[in-house]
Motif scaffolding. Structure first.
Motif: not given
Length: 172
Positions: A64-70, A146-147, A137-142, A72-82
């Motif tokens: 299992s991957i950490s929330d950080f890696n999850h 890491e965010f 966003a909720n994860w990044s607040k707590s 981070a991965g989504l954010s990178i895919i989002e940036l690449m897609s954009s």
């Protein structure tokens, strides 16, 4: 397989033989080309849905991957897609054809394959863009520290992307 567009090539040959007619089908892939179940799909800025799982195959076992890696991965895919979408728009503004704009956009695409919503069949968990962005966003607040690391990485990527966009659309 999610969609038949994932098939990159077919090799078919006829062999004359004796006995009952038969055929064999073999599928090959690289370990980098598959994801473990359960697969989930996340909507991205280009309107496509990308598979992104929370379990990876590592050293012969599932991990299992950490929330950080999850996130981070989504954010990178989002940036690449954009970025890919923006390259297409800028190339079209520069006067290139729609096909050429698509081809230029492939230079900055993510290695993950996006799928149109209509091409995903099955009981996959689907995460609309606003839903997973709210969860991030909720994860990044707590997890502000890491965010911040994710944001620093994305800032470096954005600067690089700006240079790529300028270079790709000026040579169109």
């Amino acid at each position: 397989m999610i969609d038949d567009t994932q098939v990159q090539s077919l090799a078919i040959s006829w062999i004359d033989g004796y006995g009952a007619a038969s055929f064999t089908v073999a599928a090959k892939s690289s370990p980098d080309d598959f994801m473990l179940k359960p697969q989930e799909f996340y909507e991205m800025p280009d309107g496509l849905w990308y598979p992104h799982g929370r379990v990876l195959w590592t050293d012969g076992h599932a991990e299992s991957i950490s929330d950080f890696n999850h996130y981070a991965g989504l954010s990178i895919i989002e940036l690449m897609s954009s970025t890919q979408r923006r390259v297409r728009v800028e190339a079209r503004k520069a006067g290139v054809t729609r096909l050429r704009a698509y081809q230029i956009g492939r230079y900055v695409s993510t290695s993950a394959r996006g799928f149109h919503r209509s091409r995903i069949e099955g009981d996959f968990l689907m995460h609309p863009r606003r839903e997973w962005q709210t969860e991030r966003a909720n994860w990044s607040k707590s997890n502000a520290g890491e965010f911040q690391r994710v944001e620093e990485l994305l800032d470096k990527m954005r600067k690089s992307h700006e240079l790529m966009i300028a270079a790709l659309t000026s040579r169109s």
